[in-house]
Design a protein around this motif. Structure first.
Motif, PDB file in Angstrom:
ATOM      1  N   LYS A 513       0.853  -1.176   0.000  1.00  0.00           N
ATOM      2  CA  LYS A 513       0.000   0.000   0.000  1.00  0.00           C
ATOM      3  C   LYS A 513       0.894   1.232   0.000  1.00  0.00           C
ATOM      4  CE  LYS A 513      -4.170  -1.698   2.341  1.00  0.00           C
ATOM      5  NZ  LYS A 513      -5.088  -1.499   3.495  1.00  0.00           N
ATOM      6  N   ILE A 514       0.449   2.265  -0.695  1.00  0.00           N
ATOM      7  CA  ILE A 514       1.178   3.526  -0.704  1.00  0.00           C
ATOM      8  C   ILE A 514       0.221   4.632  -0.289  1.00  0.00           C
ATOM      9  CG2 ILE A 514       0.761   3.861  -3.193  1.00  0.00           C
ATOM     10  CD1 ILE A 514       3.511   5.309  -3.247  1.00  0.00           C
ATOM     11  N   SER A 515       0.679   5.498   0.567  1.00  0.00           N
ATOM     12  CA  SER A 515      -0.126   6.631   1.025  1.00  0.00           C
ATOM     13  C   SER A 515       0.836   7.754   1.398  1.00  0.00           C
ATOM     14  CB  SER A 515      -1.011   6.230   2.216  1.00  0.00           C
ATOM     15  OG  SER A 515      -0.217   5.692   3.265  1.00  0.00           O
ATOM     16  N   PHE A 516       0.309   8.828   1.932  1.00  0.00           N
ATOM     17  CA  PHE A 516       1.139   9.978   2.282  1.00  0.00           C
ATOM     18  C   PHE A 516       0.683  10.560   3.612  1.00  0.00           C
ATOM     19  CE2 PHE A 516       1.720   9.527  -2.206  1.00  0.00           C
ATOM     20  CZ  PHE A 516       3.048   9.853  -2.401  1.00  0.00           C
ATOM     21  N   GLY A 517       1.660  11.067   4.362  1.00  0.00           N
ATOM     22  CA  GLY A 517       1.376  11.801   5.573  1.00  0.00           C
ATOM     23  C   GLY A 517       1.519  13.291   5.298  1.00  0.00           C
ATOM     24  N   PHE A 518       0.794  14.109   6.043  1.00  0.00           N
ATOM     25  CA  PHE A 518       0.805  15.547   5.809  1.00  0.00           C
ATOM     26  C   PHE A 518       0.955  16.283   7.128  1.00  0.00           C
ATOM     27  CE2 PHE A 518      -1.605  13.596   2.401  1.00  0.00           C
ATOM     28  CZ  PHE A 518      -1.053  14.173   1.268  1.00  0.00           C
ATOM     29  N   ASP A 519       1.657  17.408   7.042  1.00  0.00           N
ATOM     30  CA  ASP A 519       1.787  18.339   8.168  1.00  0.00           C
ATOM     31  C   ASP A 519       2.363  17.660   9.415  1.00  0.00           C
ATOM     32  OD1 ASP A 519       0.606  20.008   6.357  1.00  0.00           O
ATOM     33  OD2 ASP A 519      -1.368  19.989   7.312  1.00  0.00           O
ATOM     34  N   LEU A 524      -1.479   5.228   9.613  1.00  0.00           N
ATOM     35  CA  LEU A 524      -1.254   4.046   8.788  1.00  0.00           C
ATOM     36  C   LEU A 524      -2.575   3.333   8.531  1.00  0.00           C
ATOM     37  CD1 LEU A 524       1.924   2.440  10.402  1.00  0.00           C
ATOM     38  CD2 LEU A 524       1.803   3.859   8.350  1.00  0.00           C
ATOM     39  N   PRO A 525      -2.865   3.061   7.273  1.00  0.00           N
ATOM     40  CA  PRO A 525      -3.988   2.157   6.991  1.00  0.00           C
ATOM     41  C   PRO A 525      -3.607   0.739   7.393  1.00  0.00           C
ATOM     42  CG  PRO A 525      -2.823   2.691   4.969  1.00  0.00           C
ATOM     43  CD  PRO A 525      -2.203   3.522   6.052  1.00  0.00           C
ATOM     44  N   SER A 526      -4.544  -0.172   7.340  1.00  0.00           N
ATOM     45  CA  SER A 526      -4.224  -1.565   7.633  1.00  0.00           C
ATOM     46  C   SER A 526      -3.231  -2.081   6.604  1.00  0.00           C
ATOM     47  CB  SER A 526      -5.497  -2.417   7.612  1.00  0.00           C
ATOM     48  OG  SER A 526      -6.093  -2.369   6.325  1.00  0.00           O
ATOM     49  N   TYR A 527      -2.401  -3.019   7.017  1.00  0.00           N
ATOM     50  CA  TYR A 527      -1.439  -3.589   6.079  1.00  0.00           C
ATOM     51  C   TYR A 527      -2.173  -4.430   5.034  1.00  0.00           C
ATOM     52  CZ  TYR A 527       2.788  -2.155   8.507  1.00  0.00           C
ATOM     53  OH  TYR A 527       3.800  -1.410   9.049  1.00  0.00           O
ATOM     54  N   PRO A 528      -1.631  -4.494   3.842  1.00  0.00           N
ATOM     55  CA  PRO A 528      -2.267  -5.334   2.820  1.00  0.00           C
ATOM     56  C   PRO A 528      -2.171  -6.805   3.208  1.00  0.00           C
ATOM     57  CG  PRO A 528      -0.140  -4.541   2.050  1.00  0.00           C
ATOM     58  CD  PRO A 528      -0.432  -3.812   3.330  1.00  0.00           C
ATOM     59  N   SER A 529      -3.126  -7.580   2.742  1.00  0.00           N
ATOM     60  CA  SER A 529      -3.068  -9.010   3.005  1.00  0.00           C
ATOM     61  C   SER A 529      -1.868  -9.600   2.302  1.00  0.00           C
ATOM     62  CB  SER A 529      -4.347  -9.686   2.531  1.00  0.00           C
ATOM     63  OG  SER A 529      -4.518  -9.502   1.139  1.00  0.00           O
ATOM     64  N   SER A 530      -1.400 -10.717   2.808  1.00  0.00           N
ATOM     65  CA  SER A 530      -0.193 -11.342   2.262  1.00  0.00           C
ATOM     66  C   SER A 530      -0.561 -12.388   1.217  1.00  0.00           C
ATOM     67  CB  SER A 530       0.615 -12.002   3.373  1.00  0.00           C
ATOM     68  OG  SER A 530       0.961 -11.055   4.345  1.00  0.00           O
ATOM     69  N   PRO A 531       0.068 -12.376   0.062  1.00  0.00           N
ATOM     70  CA  PRO A 531      -0.175 -13.428  -0.923  1.00  0.00           C
ATOM     71  C   PRO A 531       0.342 -14.754  -0.387  1.00  0.00           C
ATOM     72  CG  PRO A 531       1.670 -12.072  -1.607  1.00  0.00           C
ATOM     73  CD  PRO A 531       1.066 -11.411  -0.403  1.00  0.00           C
ATOM     74  N   SER A 532      -0.509 -15.752  -0.344  1.00  0.00           N
ATOM     75  CA  SER A 532      -0.114 -17.029   0.231  1.00  0.00           C
ATOM     76  C   SER A 532       0.681 -17.879  -0.742  1.00  0.00           C
ATOM     77  CB  SER A 532      -1.343 -17.815   0.695  1.00  0.00           C
ATOM     78  OG  SER A 532      -2.229 -18.007  -0.391  1.00  0.00           O
ATOM     79  N   ALA A 572       4.986  13.504   3.366  1.00  0.00           N
ATOM     80  CA  ALA A 572       5.899  12.377   3.624  1.00  0.00           C
ATOM     81  C   ALA A 572       5.317  11.121   2.985  1.00  0.00           C
ATOM     82  CB  ALA A 572       6.088  12.157   5.117  1.00  0.00           C
ATOM     83  N   PRO A 573       6.101  10.403   2.163  1.00  0.00           N
ATOM     84  CA  PRO A 573       5.599   9.166   1.554  1.00  0.00           C
ATOM     85  C   PRO A 573       5.551   8.032   2.567  1.00  0.00           C
ATOM     86  CG  PRO A 573       7.898   9.478   0.977  1.00  0.00           C
ATOM     87  CD  PRO A 573       7.484  10.696   1.755  1.00  0.00           C
ATOM     88  N   ILE A 574       4.593   7.117   2.375  1.00  0.00           N
ATOM     89  CA  ILE A 574       4.439   5.950   3.239  1.00  0.00           C
ATOM     90  C   ILE A 574       4.277   4.709   2.376  1.00  0.00           C
ATOM     91  CG2 ILE A 574       3.073   4.834   5.042  1.00  0.00           C
ATOM     92  CD1 ILE A 574       2.066   7.641   5.829  1.00  0.00           C
ATOM     93  N   ILE A 575       5.117   3.702   2.651  1.00  0.00           N
ATOM     94  CA  ILE A 575       5.015   2.421   1.962  1.00  0.00           C
ATOM     95  C   ILE A 575       4.856   1.318   3.004  1.00  0.00           C
ATOM     96  CG2 ILE A 575       6.330   0.673   0.717  1.00  0.00           C
ATOM     97  CD1 ILE A 575       5.306   2.572  -1.237  1.00  0.00           C
ATOM     98  N   GLN A 576       3.871   0.448   2.781  1.00  0.00           N
ATOM     99  CA  GLN A 576       3.670  -0.743   3.619  1.00  0.00           C
ATOM    100  C   GLN A 576       3.739  -1.964   2.704  1.00  0.00           C
ATOM    101  OE1 GLN A 576       0.004   1.412   5.023  1.00  0.00           O
ATOM    102  NE2 GLN A 576       0.329   0.090   6.804  1.00  0.00           N
ATOM    103  N   ILE A 577       4.592  -2.927   3.063  1.00  0.00           N
ATOM    104  CA  ILE A 577       4.826  -4.091   2.215  1.00  0.00           C
ATOM    105  C   ILE A 577       4.480  -5.361   2.978  1.00  0.00           C
ATOM    106  CG2 ILE A 577       6.487  -5.311   0.765  1.00  0.00           C
ATOM    107  CD1 ILE A 577       8.241  -2.851   0.799  1.00  0.00           C
ATOM    108  N   SER A 578       3.822  -6.278   2.305  1.00  0.00           N
ATOM    109  CA  SER A 578       3.577  -7.612   2.836  1.00  0.00           C
ATOM    110  C   SER A 578       4.189  -8.624   1.890  1.00  0.00           C
ATOM    111  CB  SER A 578       2.070  -7.886   2.964  1.00  0.00           C
ATOM    112  OG  SER A 578       1.477  -6.994   3.876  1.00  0.00           O
ATOM    113  N   ALA A 579       5.129  -9.404   2.391  1.00  0.00           N
ATOM    114  CA  ALA A 579       5.718 -10.460   1.576  1.00  0.00           C
ATOM    115  C   ALA A 579       4.836 -11.691   1.668  1.00  0.00           C
ATOM    116  CB  ALA A 579       7.128 -10.769   2.059  1.00  0.00           C
TER     117      ALA A 579
END
Length: 603
Positions: A513-519, A524-532, A572-579
């Motif tokens: 997931k990609i999002s941005f923080g401001f000011d 943080l949104p919920s983390y993406p589900s993980s591909p099984s 500010a950029p935000i990246i959340q990764i699920s392996a």
């Protein structure tokens, strides 16, 4: 002739592009928020900051179990010739875990009867072979010769035997080697039936392998491992007092527990013999006791400029040069210096020729400590970018801190106790760039590198192999990057985020997931589900916050614009990764592009 007319100013696109490159400076918690330098992250979890990208770490797999509940306190790596072995120690036993039959089954103990598993150890080579030498300040010194662990006493020699035909009698009997003619007086017999060990004193000569060793009562065959000799005695000191060991100029050195005294063996390339007493009571002016001894070099390896370093629990450093502490003509004090107090006897690692010590004020290189006043040293700390976080962790996690170098990956870890809420983590350091990250899920009680792999012991009796799986022992983990806030031109103007485009390089499946923080704030949104499993997903028909990058085992670049939203005067950029899947993650974030518009002046 037709001429194109310019687009009226009111119709022109107001969109601007900002590229957030890979944060090669890593995790930064000491920057001024209003003027932070580019290339940093205020949160960086489980992502290694490399020169070219952010790389998701691999998962930690359970390698072995040494206790059901108690900590694995020490790990030993044996290397000699083509032979390598791995051992783990608890508070009472040492276990070989080179190739465990099952990672969940505790193997048979290689050595029992210890009372403290928090060892200091060194690999040492003599004419008799390669050895591990280990001390803990409570039990007799121990050594491993490639086949057997054994205790070393200050007044005895240990002689293993087999093929016993007649049991040896009590202490006081003299035994004689039928081939060597060596003699010794029995102090104790460890009898396991036809095999065992004789502990001897007053030894004359050298016993050899496979000779008949007899006494007036008793007969057996010596069983000294091939290439080794019977264990020599250490005289002049009690080995139960040895709390730290290291090698300097082909000589074993030891620290005496709870004192300002050290010892060195009188003979180079030897495991035994008389010790040289090195008293630093008149050198260390702040008192306390010695906790760390090491070799320090001003170049990248062992050489003529190597110096012997003694560090006290008060942070005093005594530096000596020379080769023989018993000879004042070739052994001299270079100087006494001050650094913050070290956190533990194993909170030190060698990087190149330098020594890195985890202290109350940060990870300090010895080269800085010997050049600067104590007040100025923290400015040179390798941990300076995360100084506020380091201090907060010190306050919350008193106890055993360790520093572990992972040379094959050019990385290092700083491990520390679990906090009061049971949260486990370690600090990760890129040794090439000095950039930091936090590695969550790392319960690192001790660590060692062997054959290019890093193993670490946990507080609940497990030994983990790092970066070797798709999950952390079956538990999913996630990467998180929150960049430092950037004003994107005029800080007074509001910026409206429209679209964004991350650029990835990967050969394994993951979700993000990609999002941005401001000011200066972010949610943080919920983390993406993980591909099984590693199945493909068509990117341009999938949901942007759940889509799967699937490179089918071939490393490739992936990039696509997608919608985003939000507004503020700093971004500010935000990246959340699920392996996921079954493969060790091979996932790198190269950059993030943001299409935005500027609005009116924020008042």
């Amino acid at each position: 002739m037709l001429r194109r007319k310019p687009v009226p100013p009111g119709v022109r696109s107001k969109g601007k592009i900002k590229t957030f490159p890979n944060p090669e400076r890593g995790w930064i918690t000491n920057d001024n928020l209003a003027k932070a330098k580019p290339g940093g992250a205020k949160v960086l979890d489980n992502l290694w900051p490399e020169l070219n990208s952010l790389k998701l770490r691999g998962g930690n797999v359970l390698w072995a179990t040494v206790h059901a509940t108690d900590p694995c306190e020490s790990l030993f790596a044996y290397r000699y010739g083509t032979t390598t072995k791995l051992f783990g120690a608890t508070a009472t036993n040492i276990y070989e875990i080179s190739n465990p039959v099952s990672p969940t089954v505790i193997p048979s103990a290689s050595l029992t009867g210890i009372t403290n598993g928090d060892f200091s150890s060194a690999n040492f080579t003599t004419a008799g072979g390669g050895f591990i030498v280990a001390v803990n300040g409570a039990d007799r010194m121990i050594e491993f010769d490639g086949a057997t662990w054994r205790y070393i006493d200050s007044a005895t020699l240990e002689l293993p035997f087999d093929a016993q035909t007649v049991n040896y009698g009590g202490g006081g009997l003299t035994v004689t080697g039928g081939t060597s003619g060596a003699t010794g007086v029995i102090v104790e017999t460890i009898d396991n039936g036809t095999t065992g060990t004789l502990r001897l004193k007053s030894v004359v000569g050298t016993f050899v392998d496979n000779e008949l060793v007899t006494a007036s009562t008793g007969s057996a065959t010596s069983n000294i491992p091939s290439g080794a000799t019977a264990v020599p005695a250490i005289t002049g000191a009690t080995t139960t007092s040895f709390s730290h060991v290291w090698v300097f100029k082909s000589r074993l050195f030891f620290l005496k527990k709870d004192s300002l005294n050290a010892y060195a063996l009188n003979t180079v390339d030897s495991l035994g013999g008389a010790v040289i007493d090195i008293s630093l009571g008149g050198v260390m002016q702040k008192g306390g006791s010695l906790v760390i001894g090491a070799t320090w070099s001003t170049d990248a390896g062992d050489g003529m400029d190597d110096m012997c370093v003694f560090i006290s629990d008060q942070g005093e450093i005594a530096v000596y040069q020379g080769s023989d502490p018993s000879d004042a003509t070739v052994w001299s004090l270079v100087g006494v210096y001050q650094m913050p107090a070290p956190m533990h006897k194993n909170a030190v690692a060698k990087a190149g020729g330098n020594l890195l010590v985890a202290t109350e004020m940060g990870l300090i290189p010895i080269s800085s400590a010997v050049k600067k006043d104590l007040a100025a040293i923290p400015v040179d700390a390798i941990s300076l970018p995360i100084e506020p976080t380091w201090k907060s962790y010190i306050a919350a996690r008193q106890g055993k801190w360790v520093v572990a170098k992972w040379g094959s990956k050019n990385r290092a870890f700083v491990g520390f106790p679990v906090d009061s809420e049971g949260v486990t983590a370690a600090f990760g350091l890129n040794l090439q760039t000095g950039a930091w990250a936090r590695m969550t899920g790392f319960d690192m009680r001790c660590a060692v590198e062997l054959d290019g792999e890093l193993y670490f012991g946990t507080s609940d009796g497990m030994v983990m192999k790092a970066d070797s799986a798709a999950t952390d022992n079956g538990t999913q983990y996630y990467g998180l990057y929150v960049g430092l806030d950037e004003m994107l031109s005029n800080i007074a103007q509001e910026k409206v985020a429209l679209m964004t485009r991350p650029t990835w390089r990967s050969s394994t499946t993951f979700r993000y997931k990609i999002s941005f923080g401001f000011d200066y704030e972010y949610t943080l949104p919920s983390y993406p589900s993980s591909p099984s499993v590693a199945t493909s997903d068509v990117w341009d028909t999938g949901l942007w916050d759940q889509a799967v990058w699937d490179a089918s085992g071939v490393s490739r670049i992936s990039t696509e614009w997608e919608g985003t939203c939000g507004a503020g005067f700093v971004v500010a950029p935000i990246i959340q990764i699920s392996a996921g899947g079954t493969d060790i993650p091979d996932i790198e974030l190269i950059s993030i592009d943001l299409l935005y518009e500027t609005g009116t002046i924020v008042t």
